[in-house]
Design a protein around this motif. Structure first.
Motif, PDB file in Angstrom:
ATOM      1  N   MET A  13       0.827  -1.206   0.000  1.00  0.00           N
ATOM      2  CA  MET A  13       0.000   0.000   0.000  1.00  0.00           C
ATOM      3  C   MET A  13       0.861   1.254   0.000  1.00  0.00           C
ATOM      4  N   VAL A  14       2.197   1.093   0.053  1.00  0.00           N
ATOM      5  CA  VAL A  14       3.087   2.246   0.140  1.00  0.00           C
ATOM      6  C   VAL A  14       2.983   3.120  -1.105  1.00  0.00           C
ATOM      7  N   LEU A  15       3.017   2.494  -2.297  1.00  0.00           N
ATOM      8  CA  LEU A  15       2.987   3.275  -3.535  1.00  0.00           C
ATOM      9  C   LEU A  15       1.680   4.045  -3.706  1.00  0.00           C
ATOM     10  N   PRO A  16       0.487   3.444  -3.508  1.00  0.00           N
ATOM     11  CA  PRO A  16      -0.740   4.239  -3.608  1.00  0.00           C
ATOM     12  C   PRO A  16      -0.797   5.386  -2.610  1.00  0.00           C
ATOM     13  N   VAL A  17      -0.350   5.139  -1.363  1.00  0.00           N
ATOM     14  CA  VAL A  17      -0.362   6.204  -0.363  1.00  0.00           C
ATOM     15  C   VAL A  17       0.569   7.331  -0.778  1.00  0.00           C
ATOM     16  N   ALA A  18       1.773   6.971  -1.264  1.00  0.00           N
ATOM     17  CA  ALA A  18       2.721   7.992  -1.708  1.00  0.00           C
ATOM     18  C   ALA A  18       2.162   8.777  -2.893  1.00  0.00           C
ATOM     19  N   PHE A  19       1.520   8.077  -3.831  1.00  0.00           N
ATOM     20  CA  PHE A  19       0.945   8.745  -5.007  1.00  0.00           C
ATOM     21  C   PHE A  19      -0.099   9.770  -4.585  1.00  0.00           C
ATOM     22  N   PHE A  20      -1.020   9.363  -3.718  1.00  0.00           N
ATOM     23  CA  PHE A  20      -2.071  10.292  -3.293  1.00  0.00           C
ATOM     24  C   PHE A  20      -1.503  11.402  -2.409  1.00  0.00           C
ATOM     25  N   GLY A  21      -0.480  11.075  -1.638  1.00  0.00           N
ATOM     26  CA  GLY A  21       0.114  12.102  -0.800  1.00  0.00           C
ATOM     27  C   GLY A  21       0.782  13.193  -1.609  1.00  0.00           C
ATOM     28  N   VAL A  22       1.543  12.794  -2.646  1.00  0.00           N
ATOM     29  CA  VAL A  22       2.314  13.750  -3.437  1.00  0.00           C
ATOM     30  C   VAL A  22       1.447  14.487  -4.443  1.00  0.00           C
ATOM     31  N   PHE A  23       0.550  13.770  -5.116  1.00  0.00           N
ATOM     32  CA  PHE A  23      -0.180  14.366  -6.237  1.00  0.00           C
ATOM     33  C   PHE A  23      -1.622  14.751  -5.911  1.00  0.00           C
ATOM     34  N   PHE A  24      -2.051  14.519  -4.683  1.00  0.00           N
ATOM     35  CA  PHE A  24      -3.398  14.955  -4.303  1.00  0.00           C
ATOM     36  C   PHE A  24      -3.374  15.772  -3.017  1.00  0.00           C
ATOM     37  N   ALA A  25      -2.944  15.152  -1.917  1.00  0.00           N
ATOM     38  CA  ALA A  25      -2.978  15.845  -0.632  1.00  0.00           C
ATOM     39  C   ALA A  25      -2.048  17.058  -0.617  1.00  0.00           C
ATOM     40  N   TYR A  26      -0.835  16.901  -1.142  1.00  0.00           N
ATOM     41  CA  TYR A  26       0.135  18.000  -1.121  1.00  0.00           C
ATOM     42  C   TYR A  26      -0.327  19.215  -1.942  1.00  0.00           C
ATOM     43  N   PRO A  27      -0.746  19.053  -3.209  1.00  0.00           N
ATOM     44  CA  PRO A  27      -1.206  20.235  -3.955  1.00  0.00           C
ATOM     45  C   PRO A  27      -2.433  20.891  -3.344  1.00  0.00           C
ATOM     46  N   VAL A  28      -3.403  20.075  -2.887  1.00  0.00           N
ATOM     47  CA  VAL A  28      -4.622  20.666  -2.307  1.00  0.00           C
ATOM     48  C   VAL A  28      -4.290  21.415  -1.025  1.00  0.00           C
ATOM     49  N   THR A  29      -3.462  20.794  -0.157  1.00  0.00           N
ATOM     50  CA  THR A  29      -3.089  21.451   1.093  1.00  0.00           C
ATOM     51  C   THR A  29      -2.306  22.731   0.833  1.00  0.00           C
ATOM     52  N   ALA A  30      -1.436  22.698  -0.154  1.00  0.00           N
ATOM     53  CA  ALA A  30      -0.609  23.867  -0.456  1.00  0.00           C
ATOM     54  C   ALA A  30      -1.446  25.035  -0.950  1.00  0.00           C
ATOM     55  N   ILE A  31      -2.384  24.768  -1.839  1.00  0.00           N
ATOM     56  CA  ILE A  31      -3.188  25.866  -2.383  1.00  0.00           C
ATOM     57  C   ILE A  31      -4.103  26.445  -1.312  1.00  0.00           C
ATOM     58  N   VAL A  32      -4.643  25.584  -0.451  1.00  0.00           N
ATOM     59  CA  VAL A  32      -5.482  26.075   0.646  1.00  0.00           C
ATOM     60  C   VAL A  32      -4.629  26.861   1.636  1.00  0.00           C
ATOM     61  N   GLY A  33      -3.409  26.349   1.916  1.00  0.00           N
ATOM     62  CA  GLY A  33      -2.528  27.051   2.842  1.00  0.00           C
ATOM     63  C   GLY A  33      -2.149  28.427   2.349  1.00  0.00           C
ATOM     64  N   ARG A  34      -1.871  28.547   1.068  1.00  0.00           N
ATOM     65  CA  ARG A  34      -1.522  29.863   0.524  1.00  0.00           C
ATOM     66  C   ARG A  34      -2.672  30.845   0.644  1.00  0.00           C
ATOM     67  N   GLY A  35      -3.870  30.325   0.576  1.00  0.00           N
ATOM     68  CA  GLY A  35      -5.015  31.215   0.676  1.00  0.00           C
ATOM     69  C   GLY A  35      -5.317  31.660   2.089  1.00  0.00           C
ATOM     70  N   LEU A  36      -4.983  30.828   3.084  1.00  0.00           N
ATOM     71  CA  LEU A  36      -5.341  31.134   4.472  1.00  0.00           C
ATOM     72  C   LEU A  36      -4.164  31.595   5.317  1.00  0.00           C
ATOM     73  N   ARG A  37      -2.958  31.601   4.748  1.00  0.00           N
ATOM     74  CA  ARG A  37      -1.786  31.957   5.549  1.00  0.00           C
ATOM     75  C   ARG A  37      -1.151  33.231   5.006  1.00  0.00           C
ATOM     76  N   THR A  38      -0.707  34.089   5.901  1.00  0.00           N
ATOM     77  CA  THR A  38       0.008  35.304   5.546  1.00  0.00           C
ATOM     78  C   THR A  38       1.365  35.297   6.243  1.00  0.00           C
ATOM     79  N   ASP A  39       2.121  36.370   6.060  1.00  0.00           N
ATOM     80  CA  ASP A  39       3.421  36.470   6.733  1.00  0.00           C
ATOM     81  C   ASP A  39       3.264  36.508   8.241  1.00  0.00           C
ATOM     82  N   ASP A  40       2.093  36.928   8.706  1.00  0.00           N
ATOM     83  CA  ASP A  40       1.849  37.016  10.146  1.00  0.00           C
ATOM     84  C   ASP A  40       1.279  35.734  10.727  1.00  0.00           C
ATOM     85  N   GLY A  41       1.076  34.708   9.893  1.00  0.00           N
ATOM     86  CA  GLY A  41       0.548  33.443  10.392  1.00  0.00           C
ATOM     87  C   GLY A  41      -0.791  33.113   9.733  1.00  0.00           C
TER      88      GLY A  41
END
Length: 546
Positions: A1-29
């Motif tokens: 199950m390592v490869l499917p988890v890694a695939f979803f982590g890198v190509f799904f969870a990471y991009p979605v989390t990053a775009i949401v984080g950029r929208g909700l985070r500023t230099d002040d936190g």
């Protein structure tokens, strides 16, 4: 199950989390207060309200129109039944861009209704609702009809012998048994319509926007990442809740009693009422499903073969493309083949992991199998790409996969990776039931005879799951071919896919652009239909699930 988890982590969870984080985070936190600010805006509330009520209306209308079709395909035996089953499934695998274009040819300016009666329904909610019914008709027919065909009709007949009327027997015996399948189908239709994008973009105009369409507007047009991030979180929460309820209904459905061989419950229609019902279902299929596709094809030939010939000229229609539009056909086929291969690899490994027996995770003192719960959680995670904003995933690819060791922003592989995310759930849902049906004692016998785990899988599991893999490949290919939400962000201008090319042509004025859009949509429809017909020839799932 390592490869499917890694695939979803890198190509799904990471991009979605990053775009949401950029929208909700500023230099002040973190600025979580933006959640309340955005959700309190009247325009956002209007989008949330429209998204919800149109999904509810689309679901109710789809059930109303499709349940008679589910009954006919489950209980009636008539010539051409197999063809009818394939026909009603074609719309589901068509790209939403093609569906929107087909209904535009019927309901839009200079469309069929406009020419016959001067009526236009594009940019109205009715066009959106009808297109959603067209797209999701097969979900209800396959899901509900598959279980209906396996219910023992003698139970309802026994109730009638005991004095119950036909309606009372159906309400007290059949309906409770069908309830899990109806609920599962309704939830899936609600999910698809709640996250609708291509259909709303083409038919809704500026007056109607779902969450997905609004996320695209805020991201691509207004560059308002905070608002897009909040809307993504709202859609994520809604999709998570829908999938949780859907998982419960599926488990209830799997425990349904009184199932028999589906082949023994279908009979030729008897009496005027049953023949009238069959005729009504056939008429519905012709008007709702076949007519838009036929008009689409007819409009693509309005200028003879002129629109098709113009696909070879990059300058036709005002220079919409850097390359001839016809190149989008080859691009789409190449991307879809690679995406299908990735989806089969990841989905097949994930399905195999999900069939691991709980005993492997149970501790020696008999404690609850915590890892087993993790596996079930991963099963739900695999479905999230069907509902989480594809626009967010596509834009997330651009802002996250741009640095070593994953500097892929200029690579062609981004497109098939995004398409594979949508194909994996179909692979898992197709292969998993077959793998679970394999008798574990066969593997144990192979191991006793000295076979390694790899050889046991190759000699025991693979022959049984081979046809299911072909079916999964067909679905993955069709949905990859039609993926639009993420691809519209990451497809390069000189390498457009068919859905992106159709959207570009529809976005420019002029009869030639419109005609080329119809021609490309027809080509895309034919390719998807051929893939589905080949899929039907190797269909192994008798439950009728998609």
């Amino acid at each position: 199950m390592v490869l499917p988890v890694a695939f979803f982590g890198v190509f799904f969870a990471y991009p979605v989390t990053a775009i949401v984080g950029r929208g909700l985070r500023t230099d002040d936190g973190w600025r979580l207060g933006r959640l309340g600010d955005v959700l309190g805006r009247p325009d956002v509330l209007d989008v949330l309200w429209f998204t919800t009520w149109q999904a509810l209306a689309s679901t109710a209308l789809t059930l109303l129109v499709a349940l008679p079709g589910a009954y006919v395909l489950a209980r009636f035996d008539f010539p051409g039944k197999g063809l009818l089953r394939a026909v009603v499934t074609v719309p589901f695998v068509l790209p939403t861009v093609v569906v929107g274009t087909a209904f535009l040819a019927v309901l839009g300016r200079d469309g069929l209704l406009d020419e016959l009666w001067g009526v236009r329904l594009d940019t109205t909610v009715w066009a959106i609702l009808l297109a959603h019914v067209f797209f999701n008709y097969a979900v209800v027919v396959r899901t509900v009809g598959g279980l209906w065909a396996q219910l023992d009709p003698r139970q309802e007949e026994a109730a009638r012998v005991l004095g119950a009327s036909r309606f009372a027997a159906w309400r007290r015996v059949t309906l409770p048994a069908l309830a899990p399948a109806v609920a599962a189908a309704a939830l899936m239709v609600f999910l698809f319509t709640y996250t609708s994008f291509g259909i709303v973009q083409i038919l809704g105009g500026p007056a109607y926007r779902t969450l997905e369409a609004e996320i695209y507007r805020q991201t691509a047009q207004l560059l308002d990442l905070p608002t897009a991030a909040v809307l993504t979180l709202v859609q994520f929460a809604a999709v998570g809740a829908i999938l949780a309820v859907h998982a419960r209904t599926v488990r209830r459905r799997e425990s349904a009693l009184g199932l028999v061989d589906a082949g023994g419950t279908a009979r030729r229609p008897r009496g005027a009422g049953q023949w009238a019902l069959l005729a009504a279902v056939l008429l519905t299929v012709v008007l709702l499903l076949l007519l838009p596709l036929a008009v689409l094809v007819e409009r693509s030939f309005d200028g003879g073969l002129g629109y098709y010939r113009a696909l070879g000229d990059a300058g036709a229609g005002g220079g919409t493309f850097l390359v001839p539009p016809v190149e989008a056909i080859g691009n789409s086929l190449e991307y879809a083949l690679v995406a299908t291969a990735v989806a089969l690899l990841i989905g097949g490994l994930a399905a195999a992991a999900l069939t691991l027996p709980d005993s492997r995770y149970r501790s020696t003192n008999g404690a609850a199998p915590t890892a087993g719960r993790l596996v079930r959680g991963f099963d739900a995670l695999l479905m999230l790409p069907l509902g989480v904003s594809a626009v967010t995933v596509g834009f997330g690819f651009l802002i996250t996969l741009d640095e070593p060791p994953l500097d892929l922003r200029s690579s062609w592989i981004l497109v098939p990776l995004a398409q594979a995310l949508v194909g994996v759930p179909f692979v898992v849902r197709t292969v998993l039931p077959v793998l679970r049906a394999v008798d574990a004692r066969l593997r144990e016998a192979a191991a006793v005879l000295g076979a390694s785990p790899w050889r046991a899988w190759r000699e025991v599991d693979l022959p049984m799951v081979g046809r299911a893999l072909l079916v999964a490949a067909g679905f993955a290919f069709a949905v990859s071919l039609g993926e639009f939400g993420a691809t519209v962000f990451i497809a390069r201008p000189d390498d457009p896919t068919l859905p992106v090319a159709v959207a570009r042509l529809l976005g420019r004025p002029g009869e030639l652009n419109y005609g080329q859009a119809m021609a490309l949509s027809t080509i895309l429809m034919v390719v998807c239909a051929v893939a589905l017909l080949l899929l039907e020839r190797v269909r192994v799932d008798r439950s009728g699930e998609l």
